[in-house]
Design an enzyme around this catalytic site. Structure first.
Site, PDB file in Angstrom:
ATOM      1  N   PHE A  59      33.159  32.588  33.484  1.00 11.28           N
ATOM      2  CA  PHE A  59      33.832  33.283  33.646  1.00 11.28           C
ATOM      3  C   PHE A  59      34.847  33.377  33.390  1.00 11.28           C
ATOM      4  O   PHE A  59      35.783  34.626  33.318  1.00 11.28           O
ATOM      5  CB  PHE A  59      34.028  33.952  35.141  1.00 11.28           C
ATOM      6  N   ARG A  87      44.727  32.036  52.148  1.00 11.90           N
ATOM      7  CA  ARG A  87      43.289  32.570  51.846  1.00 11.90           C
ATOM      8  C   ARG A  87      42.634  33.380  53.372  1.00 11.90           C
ATOM      9  O   ARG A  87      41.379  34.072  53.045  1.00 11.90           O
ATOM     10  CB  ARG A  87      43.180  30.658  51.731  1.00 11.90           C
ATOM     11  N   THR A  93      36.171  34.878  47.901  1.00 14.17           N
ATOM     12  CA  THR A  93      36.295  35.670  46.434  1.00 14.17           C
ATOM     13  C   THR A  93      35.131  36.863  46.549  1.00 14.17           C
ATOM     14  O   THR A  93      35.810  37.518  46.329  1.00 14.17           O
ATOM     15  CB  THR A  93      35.936  34.296  46.092  1.00 14.17           C
ATOM     16  N   ARG A 104      40.465  41.341  51.015  1.00 14.43           N
ATOM     17  CA  ARG A 104      39.234  41.015  50.320  1.00 14.43           C
ATOM     18  C   ARG A 104      38.193  42.454  50.677  1.00 14.43           C
ATOM     19  O   ARG A 104      37.503  42.940  49.811  1.00 14.43           O
ATOM     20  CB  ARG A 104      38.862  40.263  49.515  1.00 14.43           C
ATOM     21  N   ASN A 114      39.004  40.980  42.902  1.00 12.43           N
ATOM     22  CA  ASN A 114      38.751  40.647  44.347  1.00 12.43           C
ATOM     23  C   ASN A 114      39.953  40.810  44.923  1.00 12.43           C
ATOM     24  O   ASN A 114      40.312  40.734  45.817  1.00 12.43           O
ATOM     25  CB  ASN A 114      37.224  39.497  44.306  1.00 12.43           C
ATOM     26  N   HIS A 117      44.880  36.575  44.140  1.00 11.43           N
ATOM     27  CA  HIS A 117      45.123  35.568  43.835  1.00 11.43           C
ATOM     28  C   HIS A 117      46.283  34.870  45.339  1.00 11.43           C
ATOM     29  O   HIS A 117      46.745  34.871  44.873  1.00 11.43           O
ATOM     30  CB  HIS A 117      44.746  34.872  42.388  1.00 11.43           C
TER      31      HIS A 117
END
Length: 140
Positions: A59, A87, A93, A104, A114, A117
């Site tokens: 990716f 997080r 993710t 997200r 998404n 980061h």
């Protein structure tokens, strides 16, 4: 729990849709403080350097082209357990697997787009923060 700093990037899919304020409200509602922030447009070379750890992953090309496609907002979040808290607020993710109420789940368009980061560990956070900010730009 210790006061930590972590890097957050609001990605092109979110900046394009003017979601910076809504995303930042989620961070702040979770008790994280924004101690540095700037809107930038990464070059492809900068995106490749930042995500260099993924250079051998399938990716990598798509990710770096996406991150260089439009402006992003890079920022440093501070708070107790900031890395884990960030997080948690971001969510999984893959937005299909993200919990309700996470960034997200609410804003991401796909696994690739998404919206955000976040650093995954203290060492990574320090490296990522230093990539974008000098010490003078961090206002606690």
């Amino acid at each position: 729990m210790a006061i930590e700093r972590t890097l957050s990037i609001i990605k092109p899919d979110a900046t394009r849709r003017n979601l910076t304020g809504k995303i930042n409200a989620k961070f702040e509602d979770a008790g994280l403080r924004i101690v540095a922030q700037k809107r930038i447009h990464l070059s492809l070379a900068q995106a490749q350097k930042f995500y260099g750890v993924h250079k051998d992953r399938p990716f990598f090309g798509e990710l770096t082209e996406f991150m260089a496609s439009e402006p992003v907002v890079v920022q440093v979040l501070e708070g107790e357990g900031a890395i884990a808290k960030n997080r948690e607020v971001m969510g999984a993710t893959n937005p299909a697997n993200a919990d309700e109420g996470t960034i997200r789940k609410e804003f991401a368009l796909s696994v690739g787009e998404n919206s955000v980061h976040g650093s995954d560990a203290p060492e990574t956070a320090a490296e990522e923060i230093a990539f974008f900010f000098s010490g003078l730009e961090l206002v606690g």
